[in-house]
Design a protein around this motif. Structure first.
Motif, PDB file in Angstrom:
ATOM      1  N   ASN A   1     -21.229 -16.514  -5.794  1.00 29.12           N
ATOM      2  CA  ASN A   1     -20.188 -16.932  -4.609  1.00 29.12           C
ATOM      3  C   ASN A   1     -19.490 -15.065  -5.076  1.00 29.12           C
ATOM      4  OD1 ASN A   1     -16.920 -16.887  -4.793  1.00 29.12           O
ATOM      5  ND2 ASN A   1     -17.047 -17.647  -3.707  1.00 29.12           N
ATOM      6  N   TRP A   2     -18.369 -14.256  -3.745  1.00 32.57           N
ATOM      7  CA  TRP A   2     -18.363 -13.088  -4.681  1.00 32.57           C
ATOM      8  C   TRP A   2     -17.576 -12.722  -2.971  1.00 32.57           C
ATOM      9  CZ3 TRP A   2     -17.917  -9.021   0.032  1.00 32.57           C
ATOM     10  CH2 TRP A   2     -17.925  -7.600  -1.072  1.00 32.57           C
ATOM     11  N   ARG A   3     -16.603 -12.023  -2.974  1.00 28.37           N
ATOM     12  CA  ARG A   3     -15.003 -11.267  -2.098  1.00 28.37           C
ATOM     13  C   ARG A   3     -14.959  -9.833  -2.954  1.00 28.37           C
ATOM     14  NH1 ARG A   3      -9.415 -14.045  -3.674  1.00 28.37           N
ATOM     15  NH2 ARG A   3      -8.926 -12.698  -2.139  1.00 28.37           N
ATOM     16  N   SER A   4     -14.394  -9.321  -1.384  1.00 28.90           N
ATOM     17  CA  SER A   4     -14.582  -8.022  -1.798  1.00 28.90           C
ATOM     18  C   SER A   4     -12.961  -6.982  -2.411  1.00 28.90           C
ATOM     19  CB  SER A   4     -14.960  -6.971  -0.696  1.00 28.90           C
ATOM     20  OG  SER A   4     -13.839  -7.726   0.527  1.00 28.90           O
ATOM     21  N   GLU A   5     -12.696  -6.498  -2.669  1.00 30.01           N
ATOM     22  CA  GLU A   5     -11.564  -5.869  -3.209  1.00 30.01           C
ATOM     23  C   GLU A   5     -10.202  -6.248  -2.393  1.00 30.01           C
ATOM     24  OE1 GLU A   5      -9.364  -1.706  -2.559  1.00 30.01           O
ATOM     25  OE2 GLU A   5     -11.100  -1.832  -3.988  1.00 30.01           O
ATOM     26  N   TYR A   6      -9.397  -6.609  -3.326  1.00 30.19           N
ATOM     27  CA  TYR A   6      -8.230  -7.203  -2.408  1.00 30.19           C
ATOM     28  C   TYR A   6      -7.133  -6.892  -3.350  1.00 30.19           C
ATOM     29  CZ  TYR A   6      -8.315 -10.995  -5.590  1.00 30.19           C
ATOM     30  OH  TYR A   6      -8.371 -12.103  -6.878  1.00 30.19           O
ATOM     31  N   LEU A   7      -5.566  -6.432  -2.976  1.00 28.96           N
ATOM     32  CA  LEU A   7      -4.080  -6.153  -3.074  1.00 28.96           C
ATOM     33  C   LEU A   7      -3.690  -7.306  -3.862  1.00 28.96           C
ATOM     34  CD1 LEU A   7      -1.848  -4.198  -4.253  1.00 28.96           C
ATOM     35  CD2 LEU A   7      -1.369  -5.210  -1.591  1.00 28.96           C
ATOM     36  N   LEU A   8      -3.728  -7.563  -5.168  1.00 28.96           N
ATOM     37  CA  LEU A   8      -3.320  -8.117  -5.907  1.00 28.96           C
ATOM     38  C   LEU A   8      -1.359  -8.903  -5.883  1.00 28.96           C
ATOM     39  CD1 LEU A   8      -5.535  -8.349  -9.124  1.00 28.96           C
ATOM     40  CD2 LEU A   8      -4.705 -10.170  -8.172  1.00 28.96           C
ATOM     41  N   SER A   9      -0.958  -6.888  -6.788  1.00 26.49           N
ATOM     42  CA  SER A   9       0.563  -7.373  -5.811  1.00 26.49           C
ATOM     43  C   SER A   9       0.922  -5.781  -5.930  1.00 26.49           C
ATOM     44  CB  SER A   9       0.784  -7.633  -7.713  1.00 26.49           C
ATOM     45  OG  SER A   9       2.165  -7.647  -7.990  1.00 26.49           O
TER      46      SER A   9
END
Length: 982
Positions: free
Chosen positions: A890-898
């Protein structure tokens, strides 16, 4: 006469009277052909023989991986809107050991790997928040009814629910009129088994030993299921009982490099002039130990007294007990005083620091703490319902539900302080190399008591919900049926949240006024509070040996954090004799103080009408309908008036109870169309309007009004100032008058079931959401009365509905078992899905989260938080004979946390800086291998994080660039599992 009969779990594909094919569920083609041969060997076979053969067919069940894939495929194909599922046909056999991780296998669904959404400093092994198509506004259900945790929000904390009790998880990505509103991102329905789902009697047990190889602890897990059904003179009865218990222990090591500041404190070339350099504030490291215990109990009863009436009753309870604690060392220095020691080796990329020894004007203040967070929660659900066939064409169903949830939590930190002479940092070789003077940090004489900080939660929520549905079918070539329904809910939510109460003990900035000059008092304050309450943390096997051990340090023992409030009182009481003024014994915040409370009530009244249509010759069916829902909120709280001698007309500090009432009506149309242009090809379209109501924690009715004299105004004692000379502000950021977020959403898909009897399918799904009325904190003028009867405008920063966003993307997937391969490879199978999401936003930055760099420069447009542009799942299966093997990535790319979370905000140099923090791309490999000794016994090994994945976060800065700011490693987890089924 129509009868109430459940379709057998392994029903073979049959042909309807209209000639269209019904879908098979879990039945292998080869087995079906073998069993069907006798039935069709003779054209003249009696009808009874054919019926008996059909009965034999229905009794053949394919379980395991293949059966679960078949069942999920049938749910998707037969659904009348957009649905993706994960199923468990075997007892306790979801593909993952937590519901959260199971959800991440579904296309369009992603999970956070942090304990709290928006907190980038605490990693979670089993995952935390769930997003559907990049949105956190996800509705949670249990068997199609409400389910929630008492956390101030509206959804269930999925990590709280035992995966062992689940028969499957369905994710609805669009709406129908008969679906409960609230799933703007999507709706997640957790399904349990019912007695009539299982033919005859079944008894199953599962036992596991869970081990994390980093925590090096073994924890137990187990579940028991019993189900049976009986035919009696009073009708058919069924009972199912399911119990589950699971424990887990993990360890996470983390390293941090703090934000960079543009300083001119270093003369590197020794020319007498300091250079402008981007230097980090410092570096931290920590070890976090995590333990959780999850329990569940579920009972279901069914009674079918006749062919036209069926009743059910269920009781469900989940309990969650979570404790995590960390030993951490962190910088608490003035970042504008940091300089590079030019006498030691150093390296820069331009004017941006890469490696070297950091010093300060004087020593560098650091803290060493023990932080413990202990949360207990439970959710209990009682439901009762019936289904009644009034006639061949008319069906009535209704259910009544009562649900209650509780959450209690204590987050407690006790910190020591020490002032280190330097910090060595090297960022040029992947994982940072951090070092301090280990002889200095290992000497308890260099420490002092620094601060305490607690945060308490005590939340309860309960709801009564009733619904009724009436469906009438037509004998028509166009109109299949019409359905009407109503639903009423009454929900109370009482949340207590004290916030974080930081209280200093000894701090360097106290010296010379609150404390005498010279050295700060040491650890030995009296007979109770002394060095015996601390221990030396040596960081054995730190970062699995993949990073240099930064150094050992002393920190308080765990009991000082968990001993709140008495341990806090002991520490501050022992410090009191050392103060010269201003500080002393503390008064911990009281949970009964009304300012921490949030009392909410919400009633909803919904009605819908939905027309189902089916044009058989055109091979088109679907539904169109509208749902109308009225929401009535009320909140109770207090208004605290100001008390300022220069403005007595505004108030005298008095408080008064207040209530806020808010109501709104939403009209939610929906349409779903499914077209089969040729056999095994489906084109699907859906359009609907969806809403997401605000969280209860955002609607608190509590406001403290404050008054301050404006800069430049110098009143004399006794003067009275007008409002033009005053700053009038309010402290609360909540707003009980919020409206729901809204979205117009569209889905279009093409599905190809190229080998439906071998799990073969491929699909592409395009989606679009037009969202408005986000919840964002904005500053506005709000009128409050003075005691003179006039209204005055106060500047209040609070949540409002503002902004728009467009989210669009595509989901692509493929499943197949390779039955055509020669043995033994004909047991191979594969599943893959990919999701692409793009967004464009017109949402003002929250007034409390405007991204600002440490030098005061601003950032351009940022992506929507929580949204990864790319994500995918790849799974390979092997199932043949007694073997079941699965590997899943399972993989997901970069994303804004906070924006501006803890450690990434401040006011240094008079600049209110807040940095955007992102999660870096992350992928994890999991797997399982099982061997079936007989029809009744199976043994296997379940594995998580086989690739020892490293979680990283990124901080964005204009001058210093975007860079990794934290690194985490966690356990590889193994569970040896033994299953019995009878």
């Amino acid at each position: 006469m129509s009868t109430l009969q459940r379709r057998p779990a392994a029903a073979f594909r049959a042909v309807r009277s209209d000639g269209r094919k019904l879908q098979p569920t879990v039945l292998a083609l080869g087995i079906a052909m073998m069993l069907a041969a006798p039935a069709y060997a003779q054209d003249t076979a009696p009808a009874t023989q054919q019926e008996e053969a059909a009965t034999e067919l229905d009794a053949v069940v394919v379980t395991g991986i293949r059966g679960s894939v078949y069942r999920a495929q049938d749910i998707k194909r037969d659904a009348d809107t957009f649905v993706d599922s994960v199923t468990a046909l075997d007892i306790g056999a979801l593909p993952d050991r937590s519901v959260t991780e199971t959800l991440s296998r579904i296309p369009g669904v992603t999970i956070d790997r942090f304990l709290t959404v928006g907190d980038p400093e605490h990693f979670s092994a089993e995952g935390g928040g769930v997003q559907v198509r990049g949105l956190t506004q996800v509705r949670s259900e249990l068997n199609g009814r409400d389910s929630f945790s008492a956390s101030g929000g509206r959804a269930l904390s999925f990590q709280d629910v035992p995966a062992e009790l689940m028969a499957g998880v369905d994710v609805y990505k669009n709406q129908k009129a008969d679906m409960i509103e609230g799933g703007l991102g999507g709706s997640v329905d957790l399904r349990t088994f019912m007695p009539f789902d299982i033919e005859g009697s079944r008894f199953g047990m599962s036992f596991s030993a869970n081990r994390g190889d980093f925590a090096e602890q073994v924890k137990p897990a187990g579940s028991v299921l019993f189900s049976n059904r009986w035919d009696t003179d009073a009708g058919e009865f069924g009972i199912l009982v399911n119990l589950a218990h699971s424990e887990l222990a993990t360890r996470t090591d983390g390293m941090f490099v703090r934000p960079f500041f543009n300083t001119a404190n270093s003369d590197l070339d020794n020319d007498g002039t300091n250079e402008n350099l981007w230097l980090p504030r410092g570096a931290d490291w920590r070890t976090l130990e995590y333990e959780r215990e999850r329990q569940g109990a579920y009972v279901a009863l069914q009674w079918r007294p006749s062919d036209t009436l069926e009743l059910f009753a269920t009781a469900f309870q989940s309990r969650y007990d979570e404790l995590w604690y960390e030993d951490a060392i962190f910088v608490s220095n003035d970042p504008l005083q940091v300089r590079v020691d030019a006498s030691e080796p150093y390296e820069f990329d331009g004017n941006v620091f890469v490696s070297g020894r950091l010093r300060s004007n004087g020593d560098i203040p650091m803290g060493t703490d023990i932080r413990a967070s202990h949360r207990k929660s439970d959710t209990t659900d009682y439901s009762f319902g019936l289904k009644w066939l009034f006639s061949d064409r008319t069906e009535f169903s209704t259910d009544l539900q009562y649900i209650k949830a509780n959450t209690e939590a204590l987050d407690s930190t006790v910190s020591l302080g020490l002032n280190v002479p330097y910090i060595d940092i090297d960022l040029g070789h992947g994982v940072p190399r951090i070092g301090v003077d280990n002889q200095f940090t290992a000497n308890p004489a260099n420490y002092y008591w620094g601060f305490t900080m607690d945060h308490q939660d005590d939340n309860t929520a309960d709801e009564v919900a009733w619904r009724a549905d009436l469906k009438h079918s037509f004998d028509s070539n166009v109109f299949d049926s019409v359905k009407f329904g109503v639903r009423v809910t009454d929900r109370d939510a009482h949340s207590i949240d004290t916030g974080y109460d930081w209280q200093p003990v000894f701090q360097p900035w106290m010296q010379g006024w609150a404390l005498p000059g010279g050295a700060l008092p040491g650890l030995d304050l009296n007979g109770t509070v002394n060095s015996s309450l601390t221990n030396l943390i040596t960081f054995d096997n730190f970062y699995r040996g993949g990073a240099s051990t930064p150094g050992s340090f002393y920190s308080p023992v765990l009991a000082t954090a968990l001993g709140f409030p008495n341990s806090y009182l002991d520490i501050h009481g022992a410090a009191t004799p050392y103060y010269t003024c201003c500080y002393g014994q503390i008064t911990p915040r009281n949970l009964s103080d009304p300012q921490w409370g949030n009392v909410q009530n919400e009633k909803t009244y919904a009605a819908y009408a939905m027309l189902n249509f089916a044009m058989d010759e055109a091979r088109i069916d679907g539904n169109v309908g509208v749902r109308v829902v009225r929401t009535e909120n009320s909140a109770e709280g207090y208004l605290v008036y100001p008390n300022n001698a220069f403005a007595p007309y505004l108030g005298t500090g008095q408080s008064e109870p207040i209530s806020a009432e808010n109501s709104y009506t939403d009209v939610l149309p929906s349409a779903n169309v499914k077209w089969e242009p040729k056999e095994n090809w489906l084109v699907r379209f859906a359009a609907s309007k969806a809403i997401a109501r605000p969280a209860f924690s955002d609607m608190q009715a509590y406001q403290v009004l404050s008054v301050a004299v404006r800069d430049g105004v110098n009143p004399e004692p006794g003067d009275q100032l007008g409002p033009e000379d005053l700053e009038l502000t309010g402290s609360s950021t909540d707003n009980p008058y919020l409206k729901p977020m809204e979205a117009n959403q569209f889905d279009l898909s093409l599905e190809w079931y190229f080998a439906p009897d071998s799990g073969g399918m491929a699909w592409v799904n395009f989606f679009y959401k037009d969202i408005k009325d986000y919840f964002r904190q904005q500053t506005e003028l709000v009128a409050y009365p003075g005691i003179d009867g006039n209204d005055y405008d106060y500047r209040v920063s609070r949540l409002v509905n503002v902004g728009k966003a467009k989210i669009q993307g595509a989901e692509i997937g493929w499943n197949q078992f390779f039955d055509f391969l020669p043995a033994p490879f004909d047991g191979l199978g594969m599943s893959a899905n990919y999701t692409y999401i793009d967004s464009s936003t017109s949402i003002p930055a929250a007034s409390n989260a405007v991204p600002v760099d440490t030098d005061g420069s601003l950032f351009g447009d940022l992506p929507a938080d929580g949204l990864s542009k790319n994500s995918y799942n790849v799974a390979a299966f092997y199932e043949k004979g007694p073997w079941q093997i699965r590997l899943a990535y399972n993989w997901r790319s970069e994303y804004l946390l906070s924006i501006g979370p803890n450690g990434y905000n401040g006011g240094d140099g008079g600049i209110p800086w807040k940095l955007p923090v992102y999660s870096d791309s992350f992928g994890q490999l999991d797997g399982s291998i099982f061997y079936r000794f007989s029809d009744n016994v199976q043994f296997g090994l379940e594995m998580n994080n086989l690739n020892n994945a490293e979680q990283r976060t990124l901080m964005d800065q204009n001058g210093a660039g975007k860079r990794i700011t934290s690194w985490y490693v966690n356990d590889r987890r193994y569970a040896a599992t033994l299953r019995f089924t009878f």
